[in-house]
Design an enzyme around this catalytic site. Sequence first.
Site, PDB file in Angstrom:
ATOM      1  CB  SER A 181       7.748 -31.096  29.030  1.00 55.74           C
ATOM      2  OG  SER A 181       9.326 -30.597  29.153  1.00 55.74           O
ATOM      3  CB  THR A 182       9.186 -30.767  33.653  1.00 58.57           C
ATOM      4  OG1 THR A 182       9.792 -29.919  32.915  1.00 58.57           O
ATOM      5  CG2 THR A 182       9.859 -31.024  35.042  1.00 58.57           C
ATOM      6  CG  HIS A 208       9.360 -31.351  25.586  1.00 59.42           C
ATOM      7  ND1 HIS A 208       8.954 -30.280  26.128  1.00 59.42           N
ATOM      8  CD2 HIS A 208       8.879 -31.577  24.196  1.00 59.42           C
ATOM      9  CE1 HIS A 208       7.745 -29.837  25.496  1.00 59.42           C
ATOM     10  NE2 HIS A 208       7.801 -30.535  24.352  1.00 59.42           N
ATOM     11  CG  MET A 302       9.317 -26.644  31.156  1.00 58.57           C
ATOM     12  SD  MET A 302      10.798 -26.038  32.011  1.00 58.57           S
ATOM     13  CE  MET A 302      11.984 -26.707  30.654  1.00 58.57           C
ATOM     14  CG  ASP A 305       5.227 -28.692  22.610  1.00 61.79           C
ATOM     15  OD1 ASP A 305       4.800 -28.232  21.642  1.00 61.79           O
ATOM     16  OD2 ASP A 305       5.930 -29.790  22.568  1.00 61.79           O
TER      17      ASP A 305
END
Length: 366
Positions: A181-182, A208, A302, A305
């Site tokens: 993600s991030t 994401h 973050m 998941d």
Amino acid sequence: MIKVLVVDDSALARKLFTRVLSRSPDFEVRVARNGLEALAQLDSFEPDVITLDVQMPAMDGLECLDRIMVQRPCPVVMVSTVTEEGAGATLQALRLGAVDFVPKPSGAVSLQIEEFGPRLEEKIRTAAAARLPSTHRLRERVQFRIGGAAAPRRATPLAEGHETADRPQHGSEGLVLVGTSTGGPPALEALLTPLPASFPWPILVAQHMPATFTGPLARRITGLCALTVLEVAQPTRLQAGRVYIGRGDADLVISRRPAGLIAMTVPAHPRYPWHPSTDRLVRSAMEHLPAAQLIGVLMTGMGNDGADAMTELRAKGGATIAESEETAIVWGMPGELVRKGGAAYVLPLSGIAQCLQSLVPDAARS
């Protein structure tokens, strides 16, 4: 107190961002109308996080970001239009050192706050806790402080991690399942570029992102590595030497057809808060292959998941790799996997590709 510098040439955007962030007592907000004004405030305000518009007059967001990373590195969240052009610029910004991005709102300020506000606040808080690599452009930063010319950028190798489990046994058919993600796009580049075109297992990626960003991401990475990188927009048969990135705002799952395993995009499921969902991808893969023929890789991002599903995967005999805290921009997702005891290997980013080649049959000889 989190000090936030909002940089945007739009008075509407500055007003919206300031109003949203000022609702929290632990935010101190200042604004700048362009990149030049932002650079002038770096040393006096010393922001903890900067939100930076991509398109600005005088000095655009990419040029400003480049200067920030040399003059006074701090977490930067890019503000991008949700278009193909905006996606390309944002991906370039992530390569330059930005930690995240947020789609630029449009329309009436009053209509945007309730939907946009919580997302912006979450992005800012995550960015404030992000870890910037201490070696990132170190030589240029030193030369900037002593007044010298900037030298060409050079990659700094990271120390290899240590394996924390025995090598699992696999069959000839298998999949690598990656969640991030991030900070994910640069991490994906670092993971995929060392792998050969003949890597014998398909690699599936849940990153994401909005739907307009995953196609440009796939095209960018396929131009950087030996593997063919595709966005999954329709049912696609899985093949060795290919990377399949799930389309944004939906979920990526595995299914089996008479011709073999396929990847397909399905509508986002409310059970899973992040999309494409890593948990859903891993669980769908376990429905069609034994766990011993699956490898899960959880990298910077973050939230949590992927941590639950990859913990299940390891318990059933699969291999799992978590990016270590020393290299993760945000050690949320991989950190949760480690805390749950679901990580068979905990490695810095530079060691993950080598670990994959040691785990996948015939990869080292390919």
